[in-house]
Design a protein around this motif. Structure first.
Motif, PDB file in Angstrom:
ATOM      1  N   ILE A  38      19.420  -8.477  -5.766  1.00 46.87           N
ATOM      2  CA  ILE A  38      19.075  -8.333  -4.522  1.00 46.87           C
ATOM      3  C   ILE A  38      18.869  -9.813  -3.897  1.00 46.87           C
ATOM      4  N   ALA A  39      19.062  -9.871  -2.551  1.00 49.67           N
ATOM      5  CA  ALA A  39      18.909 -11.221  -1.999  1.00 49.67           C
ATOM      6  C   ALA A  39      18.070 -10.826  -0.565  1.00 49.67           C
ATOM      7  N   ARG A  44      20.614 -19.700  -5.762  1.00 51.45           N
ATOM      8  CA  ARG A  44      19.051 -19.627  -5.532  1.00 51.45           C
ATOM      9  C   ARG A  44      18.330 -19.070  -6.431  1.00 51.45           C
ATOM     10  N   VAL A  45      18.953 -18.241  -7.461  1.00 54.91           N
ATOM     11  CA  VAL A  45      18.076 -17.670  -8.534  1.00 54.91           C
ATOM     12  C   VAL A  45      17.356 -18.638  -9.309  1.00 54.91           C
ATOM     13  N   LEU A  73      14.476 -12.850 -13.265  1.00 53.45           N
ATOM     14  CA  LEU A  73      15.040 -11.896 -13.955  1.00 53.45           C
ATOM     15  C   LEU A  73      13.971 -10.949 -14.581  1.00 53.45           C
ATOM     16  N   HIS A  74      14.088  -9.660 -14.097  1.00 56.95           N
ATOM     17  CA  HIS A  74      13.079  -8.431 -14.350  1.00 56.95           C
ATOM     18  C   HIS A  74      13.813  -7.567 -15.170  1.00 56.95           C
ATOM     19  N   PHE A  75      13.520  -7.252 -16.403  1.00 52.08           N
ATOM     20  CA  PHE A  75      14.122  -6.062 -17.367  1.00 52.08           C
ATOM     21  C   PHE A  75      13.341  -4.996 -17.259  1.00 52.08           C
ATOM     22  N   PHE A 123      17.808  -8.708 -10.629  1.00 51.57           N
ATOM     23  CA  PHE A 123      18.337 -10.180 -10.660  1.00 51.57           C
ATOM     24  C   PHE A 123      17.919 -10.417  -9.020  1.00 51.57           C
ATOM     25  N   ALA A 124      16.802 -11.060  -8.624  1.00 54.67           N
ATOM     26  CA  ALA A 124      16.402 -11.323  -7.273  1.00 54.67           C
ATOM     27  C   ALA A 124      16.639 -12.795  -6.904  1.00 54.67           C
TER      28      ALA A 124
END
Length: 614
Positions: free
Chosen positions: A398-399, A423-424, A430-432, A456-457
């Motif tokens: 997601i952006a 940009r990440v 990263l959120h699991f 993955f933002a």
């Protein structure tokens, strides 16, 4: 007005030059499915098979095989349904542009099914074994219904308003099913029929089920439509059909569409499950045999001129891709009203739909901050994972819309990946979610229906320049070779054959991460994918997406170049390494039968019915 039955639809397609009749004798065992897939891949017409070996019923395929054909079939209603969906998003539209909604009351009237005393569907009875026994792939466990409309009603609230109609897999033969008495009913998690089944189990009574095949094309579309819970698919079918759906009420049974071609009536009996499968599925692999409910067959009805519509699935794109694209057209403008803060979503067909979801959201939580970072985006992503069919997504990328160039979209896959990877912040973004439910058809997890998810933002300014040339001095552990640049910021490396057990990480991937950590310039490649065949994976985006996201479970299969864990948060200093090899516990990929393919080739040779088509 829309088509009332299959034959009406096929006659219209034939008059338009979009149907080919196949008079040669064909086999429903693998051959007919191979023909359908080849014709779909060629962008070919709908097919009517008049002589199916061992079966008296004709079969029809590829009815929905092109975007143009979908629009033709629903040409009378699609515009009004789209307008009504926009009206739900913004009711003020009715006041501002009332002339656009002149037909709205009639469309609303058509949503209500019409009860009738009889209809063509009730003209004949037959047996399950007399129905077409479609076997799509060589290892399938038996004959299947592949365009079923599986209808149930809420035991606590019977009637159309409490109904559910979904396209759940139905196995007609094979395995341990008693011929003509039992069939298999495979429904995945997060499906409406599950709520009805749970109520029936709580009440200690069997659940009545009807399986419709054919009839108004709008019924088939409605069965795959991801409608909000509580909105009956049969109401949507009437809106798309342009007429009220006529339903015959059976004494003591569920209603049956008067214009359906076939209907199997039965009940799910408490405490009875049998192995269903294997079945070549839409992720491009076989789903294996697992215990699922058994439907005890009561009656099988068919109309006089019955035609059996079917499709086959496999690695995308296939005919079901057309349903996904059509549904996206109908619902794209509704996304912000269903998911607050989300502007666009793209369930990626090439990756099997549920494994990969791309999204664009807002990032407004701290507008005064010097540097944007994912905050509202995480709320958006969790909303996507908590509602409707997007909850089955495995990877959510997601952006922030605020960072995207005018006119850019998550449907531009190469551009969107580039935007994200520039940009990440891999140490933070990263959120699991571990040990959670995943799609039933996805075998990358730690057990059936269980695996992990990754948000993955990316937000804010560009953080890195992405590499486009292979870094010099790459030294890889034994068994790893053939590194190549797939796209800016993405490397693909061939790995050794996977030999670990399920729910185990592979120390070899930790070693490759450690060795790459010493390579100068590796930080320009924040995404590294290890695959069985680097050349195949890096050949094009379709291959890359299919391999990377159908063969990996985030928690088990993501490693790091400079990986670390701090306070239960995992991140990586330079890059993530995705283990996208086929695992020892994965289901096998779908491979065609060479002998069958030769027979299909013959149909496409000069003088054959498919000459000039395939």
């Amino acid at each position: 007005m829309g088509y009332k039955n299959t034959r009406e639809c096929l006659d219209a397609l034939e008059a338009r030059g979009e149907l080919v009749r196949i008079d040669a004798s064909v086999d429903a065992n693998v051959e007919i499915g191979a023909i359908q897939r080849r014709v779909f891949q060629a962008g070919g017409p709908a097919l009517l098979f008049n002589h199916v070996k061992g079966c008296r019923f004709p079969m029809a395929a590829n009815i929905f095989g092109t975007r143009d054909r979908m629009h033709f079939i629903f040409r009378d209603t699609i515009d009004m349904v789209e307008r009504l969906m926009k009206l739900k998003m913004n009711p003020m539209e009715l006041l501002k542009r009332p002339w656009k909604y002149i037909g709205a009351p009639l469309t609303g009237y058509n949503t209500m099914p019409k009860r009738v005393s009889s209809g063509p569907i009730m003209e004949n009875e037959t047996s399950v074994s007399s129905l077409p026994q479609l076997v799509s792939w060589p290892m399938d466990g038996g004959g299947y219904v592949t365009l079923p409309q599986v209808y149930t009603e809420e035991p606590d609230n019977p009637g159309f308003a409490g109904s559910n109609m979904g396209m759940y897999r139905v196995q007609l033969s094979g395995n341990d099913y008693v011929p003509d008495e039992e069939i298999g009913l495979h429904y995945q998690i997060h499906r409406g029929i599950g709520h009805h089944h749970a109520q029936a189990l709580h009440k200690g009574e069997p659940l009545k089920v009807n399986v419709f095949v054919g009839g108004p094309p709008a019924m088939t579309l409605a069965a795959v439509m991801p409608l909000p819970e509580g909105l009956a698919e049969i109401f949507f079918a009437g809106a798309m059909a342009g007429h009220r759906i006529s339903m015959v009420k059976r004494d003591g049974g569920l209603p049956v569409p008067a214009q359906a071609d076939f209907c199997i009536c039965g009940t799910i009996v408490e405490g009875v499950q049998k192995p269903e499968g294997p079945f070549g599925d839409h992720l491009g692999y076989y789903s294996l045999a697992h215990d699922f409910p058994v439907l005890k067959v009561d009656k099988v009805y068919h109309r006089d001129d019955a035609i059996w519509p079917f499709t086959t699935v496999g690695r995308p794109p296939q005919e079901d891709t057309m349903f996904g694209q059509f549904i996206h057209e109908l619902t794209a403008d509704l996304v912000p009203s269903v998911f607050a803060g989300v502007h666009e979503v793209h369930a990626v067909d090439a990756a099997g739909v549920h494994p990969l979801l791309l999204a664009v959201g807002s990032e407004r939580y701290v507008p005064y901050a010097e540097e944007r970072q994912p905050q509202e985006l995480l709320t958006n992503a969790l909303g996507l994972l908590g509602n409707t069919q997007t909850s089955l997504s495995k990877y959510v990328l997601i952006a922030a819309r605020e960072d995207m160039a005018s006119g850019s979209s998550c449907h531009d896959i190469p551009g969107f990946f580039r935007h994200m990877l520039e940009r990440v912040d891999l140490t933070r973004d990263l959120h699991f979610i571990t040990r959670t439910t995943i799609d039933t058809l996805d075998y990358s997890g730690i057990s059936l229906n269980q695996g992990s998810k990754l948000i993955f933002a990316a937000a804010g300014s560009v953080k890195r320049e992405l590499g486009t040339e292979l870094p010099s001095g790459i030294d890889l552990p034994r068994g790893f070779r053939d590194p190549q640049v797939f796209a800016p910021g993405i490397l693909v490396i061939k790995g050794p054959k996977h030999r670990r057990k399920r729910d185990q990480q592979d120390p070899a991937l930790d070693r490759i991460g450690d060795m790459l950590n010493t390579v100068r310039g590796i930080e320009k490649f924040p995404m590294i994918v290890v695959a069985d065949d680097a050349g195949f994976t890096a050949r094009d985006w379709d291959n890359f997406l299919w391999v990377a996201f159908t063969r990996s479970d985030p928690a088990t299969d993501i490693y790091g170049v400079g990986g670390f864990t701090h306070a239960k948060h995992w991140g990586a200093d330079k890059a993530i390494v995705v283990d996208a090899r086929l695992k020892t516990y994965h289901a096998p990929p779908l491979d065609p039968d060479p002998e069958v393919e030769k027979r299909v080739d013959a149909l496409g040779a000069k003088g054959g019915p498919l000459y000039g088509i395939i």
